[in-house]
Design a protein around this motif. Structure first.
Motif, PDB file in Angstrom:
ATOM      1  N   TYR B  36       0.812  -1.305  -0.083  1.00 43.63           N
ATOM      2  CA  TYR B  36      -0.035   0.060  -0.064  1.00 43.63           C
ATOM      3  C   TYR B  36       0.871   1.035   0.061  1.00 43.63           C
ATOM      4  N   SER B  37       1.921   1.199  -0.557  1.00 43.05           N
ATOM      5  CA  SER B  37       2.920   2.422  -0.682  1.00 43.05           C
ATOM      6  C   SER B  37       1.967   3.537  -1.437  1.00 43.05           C
ATOM      7  N   TYR B  38       1.927   4.701  -0.964  1.00 47.21           N
ATOM      8  CA  TYR B  38       1.279   5.804  -1.363  1.00 47.21           C
ATOM      9  C   TYR B  38      -0.241   5.421  -1.864  1.00 47.21           C
ATOM     10  N   GLY B  39      -0.720   4.111  -1.158  1.00 49.72           N
ATOM     11  CA  GLY B  39      -2.051   3.730  -1.388  1.00 49.72           C
ATOM     12  C   GLY B  39      -3.380   4.781  -1.234  1.00 49.72           C
ATOM     13  N   GLY B  42      -2.342  11.819  -0.941  1.00 54.27           N
ATOM     14  CA  GLY B  42      -2.786  12.715  -1.851  1.00 54.27           C
ATOM     15  C   GLY B  42      -3.898  13.519  -1.467  1.00 54.27           C
ATOM     16  N   ARG B  43      -4.368  14.682  -1.945  1.00 52.76           N
ATOM     17  CA  ARG B  43      -5.580  15.103  -1.731  1.00 52.76           C
ATOM     18  C   ARG B  43      -7.046  14.807  -2.255  1.00 52.76           C
ATOM     19  N   GLY B  44      -6.955  13.732  -2.991  1.00 52.41           N
ATOM     20  CA  GLY B  44      -8.126  13.304  -3.609  1.00 52.41           C
ATOM     21  C   GLY B  44      -8.833  12.523  -2.739  1.00 52.41           C
ATOM     22  N   TRP B  45      -8.273  11.990  -1.702  1.00 51.55           N
ATOM     23  CA  TRP B  45      -9.008  10.942  -0.728  1.00 51.55           C
ATOM     24  C   TRP B  45      -9.742  12.002   0.107  1.00 51.55           C
ATOM     25  N   THR B  46     -11.046  11.667   0.475  1.00 50.79           N
ATOM     26  CA  THR B  46     -11.948  12.540   1.342  1.00 50.79           C
ATOM     27  C   THR B  46     -12.821  11.533   2.237  1.00 50.79           C
ATOM     28  N   PRO B  47     -13.319  12.028   3.153  1.00 49.77           N
ATOM     29  CA  PRO B  47     -14.352  11.412   3.952  1.00 49.77           C
ATOM     30  C   PRO B  47     -15.511  10.452   3.097  1.00 49.77           C
ATOM     31  N   GLU B  48     -15.580  11.035   2.130  1.00 44.89           N
ATOM     32  CA  GLU B  48     -16.846  10.850   1.033  1.00 44.89           C
ATOM     33  C   GLU B  48     -16.464   9.575   0.111  1.00 44.89           C
ATOM     34  N   ASN B  49     -15.159   9.364  -0.132  1.00 46.66           N
ATOM     35  CA  ASN B  49     -14.726   8.244  -1.056  1.00 46.66           C
ATOM     36  C   ASN B  49     -13.728   7.462  -0.347  1.00 46.66           C
ATOM     37  N   PHE B  50     -13.341   7.644   0.797  1.00 47.90           N
ATOM     38  CA  PHE B  50     -12.444   6.570   1.461  1.00 47.90           C
ATOM     39  C   PHE B  50     -13.195   5.587   1.974  1.00 47.90           C
ATOM     40  N   LYS B  51     -13.581   4.453   1.176  1.00 51.42           N
ATOM     41  CA  LYS B  51     -14.323   3.635   1.609  1.00 51.42           C
ATOM     42  C   LYS B  51     -14.185   2.078   1.393  1.00 51.42           C
ATOM     43  N   PRO B  52     -12.691   1.932   1.884  1.00 49.07           N
ATOM     44  CA  PRO B  52     -12.241   0.524   1.306  1.00 49.07           C
ATOM     45  C   PRO B  52     -13.266  -0.798   1.606  1.00 49.07           C
ATOM     46  N   LYS B  53     -13.102  -1.677   0.736  1.00 51.20           N
ATOM     47  CA  LYS B  53     -14.064  -2.783   0.679  1.00 51.20           C
ATOM     48  C   LYS B  53     -13.501  -3.923   1.727  1.00 51.20           C
ATOM     49  N   TYR B  54     -12.133  -3.809   1.547  1.00 59.13           N
ATOM     50  CA  TYR B  54     -11.466  -5.088   2.333  1.00 59.13           C
ATOM     51  C   TYR B  54     -10.540  -4.252   3.282  1.00 59.13           C
ATOM     52  N   ASP B  55     -10.366  -5.313   4.353  1.00 58.32           N
ATOM     53  CA  ASP B  55      -9.231  -4.891   5.459  1.00 58.32           C
ATOM     54  C   ASP B  55      -8.035  -4.596   4.761  1.00 58.32           C
ATOM     55  N   ILE B  56      -7.248  -3.479   5.453  1.00 59.60           N
ATOM     56  CA  ILE B  56      -5.840  -2.975   4.767  1.00 59.60           C
ATOM     57  C   ILE B  56      -4.763  -3.851   5.743  1.00 59.60           C
ATOM     58  N   ALA B  62       4.202   0.171   3.129  1.00 64.53           N
ATOM     59  CA  ALA B  62       2.994   1.032   3.340  1.00 64.53           C
ATOM     60  C   ALA B  62       3.860   2.585   3.416  1.00 64.53           C
ATOM     61  N   THR B  63       4.782   2.537   2.865  1.00 60.56           N
ATOM     62  CA  THR B  63       5.741   3.947   2.616  1.00 60.56           C
ATOM     63  C   THR B  63       4.654   4.890   2.200  1.00 60.56           C
ATOM     64  N   ASP B  98       7.869   4.136   6.529  1.00 57.70           N
ATOM     65  CA  ASP B  98       8.258   5.439   6.325  1.00 57.70           C
ATOM     66  C   ASP B  98       7.218   6.405   5.884  1.00 57.70           C
ATOM     67  N   GLY B  99       6.947   7.443   6.578  1.00 53.29           N
ATOM     68  CA  GLY B  99       5.913   8.416   6.297  1.00 53.29           C
ATOM     69  C   GLY B  99       4.511   8.181   5.991  1.00 53.29           C
ATOM     70  N   LEU B 100       4.290   6.987   6.955  1.00 54.23           N
ATOM     71  CA  LEU B 100       3.005   6.223   7.128  1.00 54.23           C
ATOM     72  C   LEU B 100       1.646   7.271   6.949  1.00 54.23           C
ATOM     73  N   PHE B 101       1.769   8.319   7.880  1.00 58.87           N
ATOM     74  CA  PHE B 101       0.494   9.302   7.836  1.00 58.87           C
ATOM     75  C   PHE B 101       1.196  10.695   7.671  1.00 58.87           C
ATOM     76  N   TYR B 102       2.303  10.737   7.202  1.00 57.76           N
ATOM     77  CA  TYR B 102       2.904  12.148   6.715  1.00 57.76           C
ATOM     78  C   TYR B 102       1.846  12.980   6.319  1.00 57.76           C
ATOM     79  N   ASN B 103       1.880  14.265   6.790  1.00 60.14           N
ATOM     80  CA  ASN B 103       1.271  15.330   6.173  1.00 60.14           C
ATOM     81  C   ASN B 103      -0.271  14.870   5.982  1.00 60.14           C
ATOM     82  N   SER B 104      -0.811  14.121   6.873  1.00 59.75           N
ATOM     83  CA  SER B 104      -2.393  13.888   6.662  1.00 59.75           C
ATOM     84  C   SER B 104      -3.248  14.405   7.563  1.00 59.75           C
TER      85      SER B 104
END
Lengths: 69, 234
Positions: B36-39, B42-56, B62-63, B98-104
Motif C-alpha cells: 500500500y505504498s502511496y495507497g 494525496g488530496r483526492g481522498w476524502t471522507p466521502e470516497n475513502f470507503k475500502p471494501k477490504y481490510d488493509i 506502506a511507505t 516511512d511517512g505512514l501518515f505524513y502530512n495527513s
C-alpha cells in the motif's frame, strides 16, 4: 520503609540561548544519571534554529513548511 | 428494476454498488493487495470516497501510505466496511512504514504495530491526529527514531507499548500531550542505570526530547521515572 532524596540537575540556558549536546536542542534540560553538565553547551537561538533546520533538511528533504505536498 | 445474478435489484443502487465493487475489487486486488505504498496519498481522498471494501493488511510496504491526504479528516477507528464490520488496519507485518501518515488530516489512529521496523522515519510527521491509540515498539529497544512526531501539533493522547531504547525520540512539537501520555513515554524508556538494575549504557548518554511545554507538565517524581533510568529529559 525506605526513604531516599532524589536530586535532579536542571539546566536552563541564558537569555537568547539554547542548550545542545550536539544532537538535541532545548531550552530546558534535566540530566539523567549517566549524563553530565559538561555534555551540554549554550549556543544562540539563531544558531540553534539554523542547525535544526539543516538537520531537518538532511533528513530526506523534510521541511517545516505546512502543506508541502 | 433489473436483475443481477437472478436477483431483482434497484438499478440506481445496483449501478452504484457495481461501481463500488468494481473499483475497490481492482484497487484492493480483491482483498489480496499487500503493498500500500502511496495507497491513499494525496488530496483526492476524502471522507466521502475513502470507503475500502477490504481490510488493509500490509505485508509488503506502506511507505507514505496516507502522505499528503490533507482532505482525509477521518477517524480510522470508526470506519466500517460495506458489510458493517470494522475496517481493520494491520501494519504489523509491513516491511516499511516511512511517512505512514505524513502530512495527513487523519484525526484518530488506532493501533500501529511497528515491531517489524528497524527505524520509525517520520510516520506521523505533520500528521493531524489528536489520538494514537497504541504505538507498539519492539521490546528490545533497538528501534531508531527520526522525526517520528515532528510537527504533529494536534497530538494529545498516545500510549506506547514496547521499549524506547535509542536517542531521537522527540515529541517537543506535540505540546498538547496529556500527562498520561507523557508518562507512557517515560515508562517505556529502557533502563540504562546499572545502579538500579538497568543495563550499562557503555558511555552513551540517552536523551528523550519532550520539549519545555511538556516538561513543565511533569512533577519531580514523574521526571524521576526517566532520570533514574539514566535518561536526560530535554
Amino acid at each position: 520503609m525506605k526513604i531516599t532524596e532524589e536530586k535532579i540537575i536542571k539546566i536552563v540556558p541564558s537569555k537568547g540561548k539554547t542548550l545542545t549536546n550536539g544532537e538535541v536542542f532545548s531550552k530546558l534540560v534535566y540530566l539523567g544519571t549517566s549524563d553530565k553538565v559538561e555534555n551540554w553547551t549554550e549556543i544562540t537561538d539563531a544558531e540553534a534554529e539554523k542547525l535544526q533546520a539543516a538537520l531537518l533538511e538532511a533528513e530526506a528533504g523534510l521541511t517545516a513548511e505546512e502543506g508541502a505536498e | 428494476m433489473a436483475y443481477l445474478n437472478g436477483k431483482k435489484i434497484d438499478i440506481c443502487f445496483a449501478t452504484r454498488d457495481l461501481f463500488y465493487d468494481e473499483f475497490w475489487d481492482v484497487f484492493q486486488q480483491n482483498g489480496e493487495r499487500t503493498n500500500y505504498s502511496y495507497g491513499f496519498a494525496g488530496r483526492g481522498w476524502t471522507p466521502e470516497n475513502f470507503k475500502p471494501k477490504y481490510d488493509i493488511v500490509v505485508t509488503e510496504e506502506a511507505t507514505d501510505f496516507c502522505r499528503g491526504a490533507l482532505n482525509l479528516n477521518v477517524d480510522l477507528t470508526q470506519l466500517k466496511k460495506a458489510d458493517g464490520t470494522p475496517l481493520r488496519f494491520d501494519f504489523s507485518q509491513a516491511k516499511a512504514l516511512d511517512g505512514l501518515f505524513y502530512n495527513s488530516a487523519i484525526t484518530h489512529i488506532g493501533v500501529v504495530d511497528t515491531r517489524g521496523q528497524a527505524s520509525l522515519r517520520h510516520p506521523f510527521y505533520r500528521c493531524e491526529a489528536a489520538t494514537i491509540d497504541e504505538l507498539i515498539l519492539k521490546d528490545d529497544g533497538t528501534q531508531t527514531f527520526s522525526n517520528t512526531f515532528s510537527y504533529n501539533t494536534s497530538l494529545e493522547t498516545i500510549t506506547i507499548k514496547g521499549v524506547i531504547g535509542q536517542n531521537g525520540f522527540n515529541v517537543s512539537t506535540c505540546t498538547k500531550l496529556t500527562v498520561g501520555s507523557l508518562l507512557s513515554i517515560l515508562n517505556a524508556l529502557k533502563n540504562y542505570n546499572p545502579a538500579n538494575g538497568g543495563v550499562d549504557p557503555a558511555g552513551t548518554t540517552y536523551t528523550v526530547t519532550l520539549g519545555v511545554a511538556n516538561l513543565n507538565k511533569l512533577n519531580s517524581n514523574e521526571m524521576a521515572i526517566a532520570v533514574q533510568k539514566g535518561w536526560t529529559l530535554a
